[in-house]
Design a protein around this motif. Structure first.
Motif, PDB file in Angstrom:
ATOM      1  N   ALA A  45       8.084  -3.803   4.669  1.00 19.64           N
ATOM      2  CA  ALA A  45       8.772  -5.071   4.435  1.00 19.64           C
ATOM      3  C   ALA A  45       7.777  -6.223   4.338  1.00 19.64           C
ATOM      4  O   ALA A  45       7.935  -7.137   3.507  1.00 19.64           O
ATOM      5  N   ARG A  46       6.734  -6.194   5.165  1.00 17.76           N
ATOM      6  CA  ARG A  46       5.698  -7.237   5.134  1.00 17.76           C
ATOM      7  C   ARG A  46       5.014  -7.270   3.775  1.00 17.76           C
ATOM      8  O   ARG A  46       4.785  -8.349   3.203  1.00 17.76           O
ATOM      9  N   LEU A  47       4.687  -6.096   3.226  1.00 19.40           N
ATOM     10  CA  LEU A  47       4.040  -6.053   1.913  1.00 19.40           C
ATOM     11  C   LEU A  47       4.982  -6.542   0.817  1.00 19.40           C
ATOM     12  O   LEU A  47       4.553  -7.249  -0.101  1.00 19.40           O
ATOM     13  N   ARG A  48       6.259  -6.181   0.900  1.00 16.28           N
ATOM     14  CA  ARG A  48       7.226  -6.686  -0.085  1.00 16.28           C
ATOM     15  C   ARG A  48       7.286  -8.210  -0.050  1.00 16.28           C
ATOM     16  O   ARG A  48       7.337  -8.872  -1.097  1.00 16.28           O
ATOM     17  N   ASP A  49       7.287  -8.777   1.147  1.00 18.82           N
ATOM     18  CA  ASP A  49       7.342 -10.235   1.284  1.00 18.82           C
ATOM     19  C   ASP A  49       6.096 -10.887   0.690  1.00 18.82           C
ATOM     20  O   ASP A  49       6.181 -11.920  -0.009  1.00 18.82           O
ATOM     21  N   LEU A  50       4.923 -10.310   0.940  1.00 19.27           N
ATOM     22  CA  LEU A  50       3.686 -10.867   0.393  1.00 19.27           C
ATOM     23  C   LEU A  50       3.700 -10.808  -1.132  1.00 19.27           C
ATOM     24  O   LEU A  50       3.283 -11.763  -1.809  1.00 19.27           O
ATOM     25  N   LEU A  51       4.178  -9.699  -1.673  1.00 17.89           N
ATOM     26  CA  LEU A  51       4.245  -9.569  -3.135  1.00 17.89           C
ATOM     27  C   LEU A  51       5.204 -10.597  -3.720  1.00 17.89           C
ATOM     28  O   LEU A  51       4.932 -11.185  -4.779  1.00 17.89           O
ATOM     29  N   ALA A  52       6.312 -10.826  -3.041  1.00 18.94           N
ATOM     30  CA  ALA A  52       7.267 -11.828  -3.525  1.00 18.94           C
ATOM     31  C   ALA A  52       6.669 -13.231  -3.475  1.00 18.94           C
ATOM     32  O   ALA A  52       6.878 -14.046  -4.389  1.00 18.94           O
ATOM     33  N   ASP A  53       5.885 -13.527  -2.431  1.00 20.14           N
ATOM     34  CA  ASP A  53       5.287 -14.851  -2.285  1.00 20.14           C
ATOM     35  C   ASP A  53       4.285 -15.169  -3.390  1.00 20.14           C
ATOM     36  O   ASP A  53       4.079 -16.332  -3.742  1.00 20.14           O
ATOM     37  N   MET A  54       3.625 -14.122  -3.935  1.00 19.82           N
ATOM     38  CA  MET A  54       2.604 -14.365  -4.951  1.00 19.82           C
ATOM     39  C   MET A  54       3.118 -14.130  -6.369  1.00 19.82           C
ATOM     40  O   MET A  54       2.339 -14.055  -7.310  1.00 19.82           O
ATOM     41  N   ILE A  89      -9.542   1.368  -4.839  1.00 14.99           N
ATOM     42  CA  ILE A  89      -9.934   0.083  -5.401  1.00 14.99           C
ATOM     43  C   ILE A  89     -10.333  -0.888  -4.299  1.00 14.99           C
ATOM     44  O   ILE A  89     -11.271  -1.670  -4.435  1.00 14.99           O
ATOM     45  N   ASP A  90      -9.626  -0.832  -3.160  1.00 18.35           N
ATOM     46  CA  ASP A  90      -9.926  -1.757  -2.070  1.00 18.35           C
ATOM     47  C   ASP A  90      -9.392  -1.182  -0.766  1.00 18.35           C
ATOM     48  O   ASP A  90      -8.629  -0.199  -0.759  1.00 18.35           O
ATOM     49  N   TYR A  91      -9.800  -1.800   0.339  1.00 21.88           N
ATOM     50  CA  TYR A  91      -9.469  -1.322   1.680  1.00 21.88           C
ATOM     51  C   TYR A  91      -9.124  -2.546   2.514  1.00 21.88           C
ATOM     52  O   TYR A  91     -10.004  -3.338   2.859  1.00 21.88           O
ATOM     53  N   LEU A  92      -7.841  -2.726   2.808  1.00 24.10           N
ATOM     54  CA  LEU A  92      -7.380  -3.917   3.512  1.00 24.10           C
ATOM     55  C   LEU A  92      -6.975  -3.568   4.932  1.00 24.10           C
ATOM     56  O   LEU A  92      -6.312  -2.555   5.180  1.00 24.10           O
ATOM     57  N   ARG A 127      -3.744 -10.541   4.768  1.00 29.33           N
ATOM     58  CA  ARG A 127      -3.585 -11.922   4.322  1.00 29.33           C
ATOM     59  C   ARG A 127      -3.210 -11.938   2.847  1.00 29.33           C
ATOM     60  O   ARG A 127      -3.672 -11.102   2.061  1.00 29.33           O
ATOM     61  N   ALA A 128      -2.390 -12.885   2.446  1.00 29.18           N
ATOM     62  CA  ALA A 128      -1.886 -12.948   1.073  1.00 29.18           C
ATOM     63  C   ALA A 128      -3.030 -13.052   0.061  1.00 29.18           C
ATOM     64  O   ALA A 128      -3.027 -12.362  -0.967  1.00 29.18           O
ATOM     65  N   GLN A 129      -4.020 -13.903   0.341  1.00 27.88           N
ATOM     66  CA  GLN A 129      -5.119 -14.089  -0.599  1.00 27.88           C
ATOM     67  C   GLN A 129      -5.943 -12.811  -0.757  1.00 27.88           C
ATOM     68  O   GLN A 129      -6.418 -12.488  -1.842  1.00 27.88           O
ATOM     69  N   ARG A 130      -6.088 -12.082   0.348  1.00 25.29           N
ATOM     70  CA  ARG A 130      -6.855 -10.824   0.291  1.00 25.29           C
ATOM     71  C   ARG A 130      -6.109  -9.775  -0.530  1.00 25.29           C
ATOM     72  O   ARG A 130      -6.712  -9.037  -1.314  1.00 25.29           O
ATOM     73  N   LEU A 131      -4.794  -9.688  -0.352  1.00 20.38           N
ATOM     74  CA  LEU A 131      -3.990  -8.746  -1.135  1.00 20.38           C
ATOM     75  C   LEU A 131      -4.005  -9.121  -2.606  1.00 20.38           C
ATOM     76  O   LEU A 131      -4.122  -8.251  -3.479  1.00 20.38           O
ATOM     77  N   LEU A 132      -3.913 -10.424  -2.892  1.00 17.16           N
ATOM     78  CA  LEU A 132      -3.934 -10.875  -4.281  1.00 17.16           C
ATOM     79  C   LEU A 132      -5.250 -10.496  -4.957  1.00 17.16           C
ATOM     80  O   LEU A 132      -5.260 -10.007  -6.093  1.00 17.16           O
TER      81      LEU A 132
END
Length: 260
Positions: A23-32, A108-111, A116-121
């Motif tokens: 759910a947290r990842l869905r919210d971050l994707l929606a925010d960006m 591709i990456d390791y989070l 954080r939203a900017q890091r995911l973006l």
């Protein structure tokens, strides 16, 4: 501020065994969404469910946790790389101990959580620009043994649990994996299978590996081939496997030790 990218939608699969994390990842994707539009096409709680969820779909990016039951994220990434159109894999985990393994499977990456939203973006933008390597381009690396092998059959990706495999047999360019119920054709090397699963399988012959716990006994070979005077009997199936003269002392010694 990171500038907006082209307005094409990036399709995403989220794989995590914890619903709040998904759910947290869905919210971050929606925010960006205004900066990088995405569409969540599938979600799953472990690697096995993820492979079912992605069947017949083309996904651009997989956001994958690592520690999950039944099939972890590292093994999932290896199976995803075998798809015709493999998604870019971004690991999202609470643990930093798997970074080397993650990049060995061409992540591709390791989070690290909490993300954080900017890091995911930034990771998603990197995924858009860098398509992952296909399975034929991957370099063979030393990794933990897989729990499942994959087989392409009539347009489907089938998973074969390794504990169910009784033997591997090489024939020309393919290797056959035999379970109690059927055979599967694998695009694998017998040598690499022996290196990866040497704890579970023993070489009987230059073209055969048998599961150690599947061996039920021996009998004399009915053929006149001096190279294979003995053959192995297996539990659950009537197949007989040749034992070469060179491998016979090792195989006999193993069975005696296992029985003692």
């Amino acid at each position: 501020m990171i500038a907006a990218v082209a307005n094409s939608v990036l399709s995403v699969m989220i794989v995590d065994d914890e619903a709040p994390a998904r759910a947290r990842l869905r919210d971050l994707l929606a925010d960006m969404a205004l900066v990088l539009p995405t569409e969540v096409l599938a979600e799953a709680g472990n690697g096995l469910l993820a492979l079912d969820a992605i069947a017949g779909r083309r996904v651009d990016v997989a956001l994958v946790d690592i520690r999950m039951p039944k099939m972890d994220g590292i093994e999932l990434a290896r199976h995803l790389s075998a798809l015709e159109y493999p998604p870019a894999v971004i690991f999202v985990t609470a643990f930093d101990a798997y970074a080397v393994q993650a990049f060995e499977v061409n992540a591709i990456d390791y989070l690290l959580k909490p993300v954080r939203a900017q890091r995911l973006l930034a990771a998603l933008q990197k995924a858009r620009q860098n398509r992952p390597l296909t399975s034929t381009q991957l370099v063979q690396r030393q990794q933990a043994a897989r729990t499942h092998l994959s087989c392409h059959e009539r347009g489907r990706l089938l998973l074969i649990p390794v504990p169910e495999i009784l033997y591997f047999k090489a024939d020309l360019k393919y290797v056959t994996a035999r379970t109690r119920d059927r055979e599967f054709l694998l695009d694998e090397s017998l040598t690499h299978l022996e290196q990866e699963f040497g704890e579970q399988f023993i070489r009987l012959h230059r073209s055969v590996l048998a599961a150690k716990d599947a061996i039920s006994g021996f009998e004399k070979s009915p053929s006149d081939d001096a190279e294979t005077q003995w053959q192995v009997m297996l539990r659950d199936i009537p197949d007989r496997l040749p034992v070469s003269r060179r491998q016979w002392p090792l195989v006999k010694s193993y069975v005696r030790q296992a029985a003692s």
